[in-house]
Design an enzyme around this catalytic site. Structure first.
Site, mmCIF file in Angstrom:
data_model
loop_
_atom_site.group_PDB
_atom_site.id
_atom_site.type_symbol
_atom_site.label_atom_id
_atom_site.label_comp_id
_atom_site.label_asym_id
_atom_site.label_seq_id
_atom_site.Cartn_x
_atom_site.Cartn_y
_atom_site.Cartn_z
ATOM 1 N N TYR A 271 -8.029 15.011 -6.615
ATOM 2 C CA TYR A 271 -7.096 14.536 -7.651
ATOM 3 C C TYR A 271 -6.272 15.686 -8.229
ATOM 4 O O TYR A 271 -5.044 15.606 -8.310
ATOM 5 C CB TYR A 271 -7.900 13.851 -8.759
ATOM 6 C CG TYR A 271 -7.071 13.254 -9.874
ATOM 7 C CD1 TYR A 271 -6.294 12.119 -9.651
ATOM 8 C CD2 TYR A 271 -7.077 13.797 -11.155
ATOM 9 C CE1 TYR A 271 -5.541 11.557 -10.665
ATOM 10 C CE2 TYR A 271 -6.333 13.246 -12.176
ATOM 11 C CZ TYR A 271 -5.566 12.120 -11.928
ATOM 12 O OH TYR A 271 -4.826 11.567 -12.940
ATOM 13 N N ASP B 100 0.893 -1.157 0.000
ATOM 14 C CA ASP B 100 0.000 0.000 0.000
ATOM 15 C C ASP B 100 0.934 1.211 0.000
ATOM 16 O O ASP B 100 1.623 1.458 0.995
ATOM 17 C CB ASP B 100 -0.871 -0.027 1.256
ATOM 18 C CG ASP B 100 -1.752 1.224 1.372
ATOM 19 O OD1 ASP B 100 -1.607 2.149 0.531
ATOM 20 O OD2 ASP B 100 -2.569 1.275 2.302
ATOM 21 N N VAL B 101 0.961 1.956 -1.113
ATOM 22 C CA VAL B 101 1.944 3.049 -1.218
ATOM 23 C C VAL B 101 1.685 4.174 -0.218
ATOM 24 O O VAL B 101 2.548 5.020 0.004
ATOM 25 C CB VAL B 101 2.016 3.655 -2.647
ATOM 26 C CG1 VAL B 101 2.620 2.666 -3.626
ATOM 27 C CG2 VAL B 101 0.674 4.175 -3.113
ATOM 28 N N LYS C 3 -2.249 16.246 -7.877
ATOM 29 C CA LYS C 3 -1.357 16.286 -9.044
ATOM 30 C C LYS C 3 -0.598 17.612 -9.111
ATOM 31 O O LYS C 3 0.590 17.631 -9.449
ATOM 32 C CB LYS C 3 -2.148 16.034 -10.327
ATOM 33 C CG LYS C 3 -2.714 14.617 -10.431
ATOM 34 C CD LYS C 3 -1.615 13.563 -10.400
ATOM 35 C CE LYS C 3 -2.159 12.165 -10.664
ATOM 36 N NZ LYS C 3 -1.086 11.135 -10.661
ATOM 37 N N ASN D 129 3.997 5.914 -10.317
ATOM 38 C CA ASN D 129 2.887 5.884 -11.263
ATOM 39 C C ASN D 129 1.549 5.551 -10.592
ATOM 40 O O ASN D 129 0.501 5.962 -11.085
ATOM 41 C CB ASN D 129 3.206 4.851 -12.357
ATOM 42 C CG ASN D 129 1.985 4.471 -13.154
ATOM 43 O OD1 ASN D 129 1.466 5.273 -13.928
ATOM 44 N ND2 ASN D 129 1.487 3.253 -12.950
HETATM 45 C C1 BGC Z 1 -7.252 11.028 -15.643
HETATM 46 C C2 BGC Z 1 -8.150 10.458 -16.705
HETATM 47 C C3 BGC Z 1 -8.632 11.566 -17.648
HETATM 48 C C4 BGC Z 1 -7.472 12.396 -18.147
HETATM 49 C C5 BGC Z 1 -7.908 13.574 -18.998
HETATM 50 C C6 BGC Z 1 -6.173 11.836 -16.300
HETATM 51 O O1 BGC Z 1 -5.345 12.390 -15.336
HETATM 52 O O2 BGC Z 1 -6.699 9.973 -14.884
HETATM 53 O O3 BGC Z 1 -9.252 9.811 -16.099
HETATM 54 O O4 BGC Z 1 -9.293 10.993 -18.762
HETATM 55 O O5 BGC Z 1 -6.725 12.872 -17.061
HETATM 56 O O6 BGC Z 1 -8.909 14.331 -18.399
#
Ligand code: BGC
Length: 261
Positions: free
Chosen positions: A159, A66-67, A163, A93
């Site tokens: 998310y 589990d990272v 990122k 990744n």
């Molecule tokens: C996501 C994908 C998405 C893509 C473009 C990626 O970072 O994991 O689900 O399709 O970005 O929006």
């Protein structure tokens, strides 16, 4: 002939059992690296990747963790030390889009989990990798971010934040490690055809909508990301550090502006 040569290099690909990770594991092995294919849950998928690499004459093992768990990550790196006898390349990744929810409705536990996998995981793995790479004065860490380190994405606040955070983490750690022989780079994929977004590209209306967001008018293939990843971790990219390379078919160049401003 100029070619990507990773002969004798030892690599760990987290999420090596997943869509992009499978392709990166195979391409790294094709270039001559011994590859530890990490998986979180999907042991069978990791075993298939390992089998494919071995059938093609390469060297690979699968490793589980589990990272997001510091102790598990420590065990993961010890397992890689034992199996490969060292580490030259880490590809961070493993990641998850998380569950779609607008901020006002989002569940704090989901937020924590997405941040844990997408940001804390790469930190924990980078930390272990750097302990080894700085000591040997050599190594490369490639963090897989996303076009969503730049492009906001409604419903995916955890998310996109993770990122964007991973992007700044890349630059900061690159600054720490540059003079010590270790490069830290980010690769930002766009929409690549993997299981993570299959619900979108497998539906004709979803695909048409997606195509419009990409200057090249099509989603990418995992192989197209893997080839750039292999280049970036190779000595051909010896002067690249602390930056993000986008592999997105032109998602970041505002394709809608083809029609005027
Ligand atoms: C996501 C994908 C998405 C893509 C473009 C990626 O970072 O994991 O689900 O399709 O970005 O929006």
């Amino acid at each position: 002939m100029l070619h990507i040569d990773l002969t004798g290099k030892k690599a760990l690909v987290t999420g090596g059992s997943g869509g992009l990770g499978q392709a990166m594991s195979r391409v790294l092995a094709q270039a001559g690296a011994a590859v530890a294919v990490h998986y979180g849950k999907d042991e069978d998928a990791a075993a298939r990747v390992v089998a494919q690499i071995r059938q093609a004459g390469g060297t690979a093992v699968s490793v589980a963790a589990d990272v997001a768990d510091p102790e598990d990550v420590e065990r993961l790196f010890q397992a890689v030390d034992q199996a490969l006898g060292g580490l030259d390349i880490l590809i961070n990744n493993a990641g998850s889009d998380g569950t779609r929810a607008f901020c006002a409705d989002a569940d704090p536990a989901q937020w924590q989990r997405t941040l844990a996998i997408d940001l804390t995981g790469p930190y924990l793995c980078a930390r272990q990798a750097l302990q080894r790479m700085l000591a040997q004065g050599r190594g490369v860490i490639l963090n897989i971010t996303s076009v969503h380190e730049f492009i906001p994405w409604a419903g995916y606040g955890a998310y996109t934040s993770a990122k964007a955070g991973l992007s700044m983490f890349t630059k900061t750690v690159a600054q720490e490690a540059a003079a010590k022989g270790v490069r830290v780079v980010a690769l930002a994929p766009g929409a690549i055809k993997t299981p993570i977004n299959e619900n979108v590209w497998s539906d004709p209306r979803g695909l048409a909508d997606l195509d419009q967001k990409i200057a090249m008018g099509r989603p990418g293939e995992p192989q197209e990301v893997a080839q750039v990843a292999a280049f970036l971790v190779s000595d051909l990219a010896s002067y690249v550090t602390g930056t993000t390379v986008a592999v997105d078919g032109g998602m970041l160049i505002y394709p809608d502006f083809r029609h005027g401003g």
